[in-house]
Structure formats: C-alpha cells, structure tokens
Enzyme design. Structure first.
Site, short mmCIF file in Angstrom:
data_model
loop_
_atom_site.label_atom_id
_atom_site.label_comp_id
_atom_site.label_asym_id
_atom_site.label_seq_id
_atom_site.Cartn_x
_atom_site.Cartn_y
_atom_site.Cartn_z
N GLY A 162 -32.03 17.84 83.18
CA GLY A 162 -33.32 18.09 82.55
C GLY A 162 -33.73 19.54 82.72
O GLY A 162 -32.91 20.39 83.07
N GLY A 194 -36.53 20.09 87.82
CA GLY A 194 -35.43 20.31 88.77
C GLY A 194 -35.96 20.70 90.14
O GLY A 194 -35.45 20.25 91.17
N GLU A 231 -28.33 19.54 86.70
CA GLU A 231 -27.78 19.96 85.41
C GLU A 231 -28.96 20.39 84.55
O GLU A 231 -29.65 19.55 83.98
CB GLU A 231 -27.02 18.81 84.73
CG GLU A 231 -25.80 18.31 85.48
CD GLU A 231 -24.59 19.24 85.40
OE1 GLU A 231 -24.72 20.35 84.86
OE2 GLU A 231 -23.53 18.85 85.89
N CYS A 289 -27.82 21.39 75.75
CA CYS A 289 -28.07 22.28 76.88
C CYS A 289 -27.23 23.56 76.82
O CYS A 289 -27.65 24.59 77.31
CB CYS A 289 -27.80 21.54 78.18
SG CYS A 289 -26.16 20.84 78.28
P1 NAD Z 1 -37.30 16.80 81.58
O1 NAD Z 1 -37.16 17.69 82.74
O2 NAD Z 1 -38.60 16.75 80.87
O3 NAD Z 1 -36.96 15.26 81.95
C1 NAD Z 1 -35.79 14.86 82.59
C2 NAD Z 1 -36.07 13.68 83.47
O4 NAD Z 1 -37.04 14.03 84.44
C3 NAD Z 1 -36.60 12.45 82.73
O5 NAD Z 1 -35.90 11.31 83.19
C4 NAD Z 1 -38.07 12.41 83.12
O6 NAD Z 1 -38.60 11.10 83.18
C5 NAD Z 1 -38.09 13.04 84.47
N1 NAD Z 1 -39.38 13.73 84.75
C6 NAD Z 1 -40.15 14.40 83.87
N2 NAD Z 1 -41.25 14.91 84.48
C7 NAD Z 1 -41.14 14.56 85.78
C8 NAD Z 1 -41.97 14.77 86.94
N3 NAD Z 1 -43.12 15.45 86.89
N4 NAD Z 1 -41.56 14.25 88.12
C9 NAD Z 1 -40.40 13.56 88.21
N5 NAD Z 1 -39.61 13.31 87.15
C10 NAD Z 1 -39.96 13.79 85.96
O7 NAD Z 1 -36.12 17.24 80.63
P2 NAD Z 1 -35.94 16.89 79.12
O8 NAD Z 1 -37.00 17.59 78.35
O9 NAD Z 1 -35.79 15.41 78.99
O10 NAD Z 1 -34.52 17.56 78.80
C11 NAD Z 1 -34.36 18.83 78.28
C12 NAD Z 1 -33.79 19.76 79.31
O11 NAD Z 1 -32.61 19.21 79.85
C13 NAD Z 1 -33.38 21.10 78.75
O12 NAD Z 1 -33.80 22.11 79.62
C14 NAD Z 1 -31.87 21.04 78.70
O13 NAD Z 1 -31.24 22.28 78.75
C15 NAD Z 1 -31.59 20.20 79.90
N6 NAD Z 1 -30.28 19.57 79.80
C16 NAD Z 1 -29.29 19.99 80.65
C17 NAD Z 1 -28.03 19.42 80.57
C18 NAD Z 1 -26.91 19.86 81.48
O14 NAD Z 1 -25.91 19.17 81.57
N7 NAD Z 1 -27.02 20.98 82.15
C19 NAD Z 1 -27.78 18.41 79.64
C20 NAD Z 1 -28.81 18.04 78.80
C21 NAD Z 1 -30.06 18.60 78.90
#
Ligand code: NAD
Length: 467
Positions: A187, A192, A209, A243
């Site tokens: 995410g 993170g 990731e 990503c």
């Molecule tokens: P996000 O950070 O919004 O959400 C990811 C996860 O975190 C979800 O399961 C969500 O429920 C949880 N989450 C959200 N807010 C939270 C909080 N306050 N406390 C605890 N958990 C929480 O990410 P997204 O918008 O779903 O994904 C997009 C991002 O993911 C982009 O930055 C993208 O580059 C990255 N990404 C990275 C990879 C990789 O392999 N490096 C792959 C795909 C996506």
C-alpha cells in the site's frame, strides 16, 4: 475486536503443527488453493471488470502470475525446507554448520486494491510454503474481489491455517494490535509507517511493498518508437494503478519534442485502434473509486493551473471514474503531480541537458520502487544504474520485472519499501533463518581451547588473528 482476536488465536493454535508439516503437505495445500482460485476465475474476471473496468485477459494475466509463483514454490519446496549446509570457518572448525528455515508463526498480509488477487495470494503462497498460518486483510476498496478471495480461501483451507478478515481501516487497526510474527503490507507509505510502528510493539518483522514515483530516463540514443510504445502501455495499463508504473519521463532535450509526438500516436495505436475513442476502449480501465478519481483529476488541474502543458488528454468523467490518458510537459517541482504518486494514467515529461542533471531531477524522489532506462549507449546505462537507487530497474522496457520470474525477487528500497517477495527470497522473508551448529563430541573436534585459564597456545593463536 474480540471476534478478530478469537480468529487470530485459532490461527496461532496451528503454528507448531504447520511448522512441522512436510514439503509434500505444504505443496498439496498450495495446489488445493490454486484449484480453488481456478474454480472462481470467472467471478474474479467479473470483479475486475466491475471494480476497475479491467479486460478479463488482464485479470487472467494476474492469475497466471500467481500460478508462476505457486508452481515454483511447489517444485522447490522439498529443497527449501531441507537444512542448508553452510561452509565452515576457522571459528567453527570441526563443527557442522547449517541454516534451517523455520516458519515464523502467524503472518498478516494486508493488501492494496490495484491487483487484489496477486496482492493477497502471492505473499500467501510464500507464507504457506514456509509453514506459517496466514491472515489476509484484502483492501476494502475492492470489496467484490475481497469477497471472492474470502470464499476461495475458506473453501481451500481450514480456518486454523488461513483466514480472511474483510473490512476497512478499523479492521486493519484491530489486526495490527495483535502479536503477529510477520506483517506483509502492500500500500501507500503513509499507512506503511503505521504498520511499521504497530509491528514494533510485538517485534514482528515486516515486508513493506509500497510505491512512489518511478522515473524513466530516455537518452539521446534511445529507440524512441520502441520506448514510446512500451511507455504508453506501462502508463495506461490498469489505468495507471500499478506500483511500478512509469510515473515521469526525463528525456534528453534533443528527443523531447519527437517523444511527445510519438507517445500520442502510440496511445492511440494501443488503446484506440478501432478509432471509437479511448473512453470506449475495452482496454482502458477505470479508477477504483470516486475518491481516487477526484484525486487524479485534481492533480491534472493543479499542474495545468501552475503552467503545465497538457500535450495529450486531460479529460475525466466522474460517472464511470474515467481519466483520459494524459501526457504533461513543462512541469515543475511545485506541482503536486511531481510530488505525489499519481497512481493514475498521467505521465509528466521533462527535458534534460546532461546526465548529471538527470540525477538532480530524480533526487527529490529518491529510492523509487522502479527505474527505467531507455538507451542504446552502454556507458550511459551503466552511469544511470550506478548513480541511482531503486527497488528494481529495467533497461529498454518497463513493468516486466515483477511477477514474471520467481528468481527475480521483487521489492522496494527506503520509502518504496523493504524486504523481498517472490521465489526463494519470498520464502526466506517468511522464515526464520535459524543457524544451527552441531558439535561432535570426539576429542579431535570437541576441543575447549578457548576456555579460561587461557593457555599460551590459545593466547598466541588469538593474538595472531590481530595481525
Ligand atoms: P492504502 O495504504 O490506502 O491501503 C492499503 C491497506 O492498508 C488496505 O488494506 C487498507 O485497509 C489499510 N489501511 C488503510 N488505512 C489504514 C490505517 N489508517 N491504518 C491501518 N490500515 C490502513 O493503499 P492503497 O491506496 O490501497 O494502494 C495504493 C498504494 O499501494 C500505492 O502507493 C501503490 O504504489 C502501492 N502498491 C505497492 C505495491 C508493491 O508491490 N510495492 C503493489 C501495489 C500497490
């Protein structure tokens, strides 16, 4: 919370049994998981179409990626779980030294929404291969996929080995309070940080990731036709919600204008070959939800307001979360599009004069997940590879380094992440690499020379080591 905790404890209850499971048992479970995925492939295609307007071939490709990882693990598990002998050294003279990859316990996998199946299953395969119990928290932004993934997992595996926790931020926060042994997170990097802090509470290891702004460098020698085709694909694929997507292009000034012409031509060639309009193309997906749609539309507006040229696209339509593939030039550092990860089909293009300037342009967005170089000059390629940092890099292509080869471990560096997934590296990430030393008890090998009172022989030996 009580319910979540109880389900977590159920997973905890099987950790010893799973740790002691054989390679064959683990492989059978992985194969059962794959069968359950295939049985629901049409439902996953439909979910991808509904959530992101994806073509079914794109979802099929995501499943093929999962199959590649799974087959590789099944094929190599027997070798991976065996104690791995390591070479001896003077300090372990006469002893047998080995590494045993032992399961960590219960692994939490928190996924993003852009490739829901791959993000749930690929880390899960590594976790299961390493003998862990697994908790999956799919993204709430892709709820239909989450439901199908939940059904697949509960069909294929018992609930003391794998469980899916559907829900949003509240569920994620409740899970993060529990003493998982490893947390694998995909995410954005704001969350993170939350994950890493929560992991510290229980000394859980983490794989992060994340994303960032992956640059593309195009030098004066690049095959521009070829680069423009690949970049049109890399930026429009999954509506930019990838990503490792190329986020911005730094191109030698002598090729800048030609590239801007070519990329427009190539976007049309790939995504509007019938001439019915990009918005009607079955290959142009949609943003996941209206929040992300508004966010990306606002990035384009902000860039335009601050003086960027919209070379191509720029349009958007709220009702079906469509963002027109967009190419921007004349961009500057004060534009949000150069500061935030776009995660949408928008590409900024900036010229450079000399290669030192490329490093300066990348510096504010250092340590991206990926970096791409289009060049036919070996010296330039080497210069850019050695003077930059990223989780992965590709020369004369993009987006081909992830999910394509289990021997090519995938992951980020710094703000784009830590740890690796895929193949043996992914298996190791989910394991405790336990060092084991076996001491034979015969008098030739079981010498206790290093114990006090020190003999002259021992003192001499140690002092010699300082030379
Ligand atoms: P996000 O950070 O919004 O959400 C990811 C996860 O975190 C979800 O399961 C969500 O429920 C949880 N989450 C959200 N807010 C939270 C909080 N306050 N406390 C605890 N958990 C929480 O990410 P997204 O918008 O779903 O994904 C997009 C991002 O993911 C982009 O930055 C993208 O580059 C990255 N990404 C990275 C990879 C990789 O392999 N490096 C792959 C795909 C996506």
């Amino acid at each position: 919370m009580t319910q979540i905790k109880k389900r977590f404890e159920k997973l905890q209850s099987s950790t010893l049994r799973l740790r002691n499971s054989s390679a064959e048992e683990r492989a059978n479970k992985l194969n059962a998981l794959w069968q359950a995925i295939v049985n629901r492939k049409q439902d996953l295609f439909d979910a991808g179409a509904e959530e992101r307007g994806c073509h079914e071939v794109d979802i099929a490709a995501e499943l093929v990626m999962i199959k590649g990882e799974l087959d590789h693990a099944v094929k190599n598990l027997g070798k991976w779980v065996k104690p791995q002998k390591v070479k001896g050294a003077i300090g372990t003279f006469g002893k047998k030294c080995e590494i045993r990859y032992q399961s960590k316990g219960v692994v939490l996998n928190m996924a993003a929404y852009n490739a829901p199946s791959a993000e749930c299953f690929v880390p899960m395969i590594a976790a299961m291969a390493a003998g862990n119990a697994v908790a999956i928290k799919p993204s709430e932004a892709a709820p239909r996929s989450a439901q199908i993934i939940d059904e697949i997992i509960s069909t294929a595996l018992p609930d003391d080995e794998a469980q899916v926790f559907q829900g949003g931020v509240k569920t994620a926060q409740a899970l993060l309070k529990l003493p998982f042994n490893h947390i694998y997170y995909t995410g954005g990097n704001a969350v993170g940080k939350i994950v890493m802090k929560a992991a510290a509470e229980h000394f859980a290891s983490v794989t992060l990731e994340m994303g960032g702004k992956s640059p593309v460098i195009i030098d004066e020698t690049a095959n521009l036709e070829n680069a423009a085709t690949k970049l049109a694909w890399g930026r429009v694929m999954n509506a930019g919600q990838v990503c490792i997507a190329p986020e911005y292009v730094i191109i030698h000034e002598c090729r800048h204008d030609e590239f801007l012409e070519l990329i427009q031509e190539k976007i049309h060639a790939l995504y509007n070959s019938e001439g019915t309009g990009l918005n009607n193309s079955e290959y142009v997906p949609r943003l996941i939800n209206s929040r992300h749609h508004s966010r990306v539309a606002a990035l384009i507006k902000d860039a335009k307001d601050k003086g960027a040229n919209i070379v191509f696209g720029g349009g958007s339509r709220k009702k079906d979360r469509y963002i027109e593939p967009t190419i921007l030039s004349n961009v500057s550092e004060d534009m949000a599009v150069m500061q935030e990860e776009v995660f949408g089909p928008v590409m900024a293009v900036m010229p450079y004069k000399n290669r030192e300037q490329v490093l300066e342009l990348i510096a504010p967005r250092a340590n991206p997940l990926a970096l791409y170089i289009y060049s036919q000059n070996d010296d330039n390629i080497e210069y850019f590879l050695t003077n930059t940092s990223s989780g992965s890099a590709v020369v004369n292509n993009n987006c081909v380094q992830a999910g394509t080869n289990p021997n090519l471990a995938f992951g980020g560096v710094g703000a784009s992440g830590m740890g690796r997934s895929g193949g043996f590296e992914g298996f190791k990430e989910m394991s405790n690499a336990r060092s084991v030393v076996h001491q034979p008890l015969d008098r030739f090998r079981d010498f206790l020379i290093m114990l006090p009172p020190y003999s002259d022989r021992y003192k001499n030996l140690i002092m010699k080591g300082l030379k």
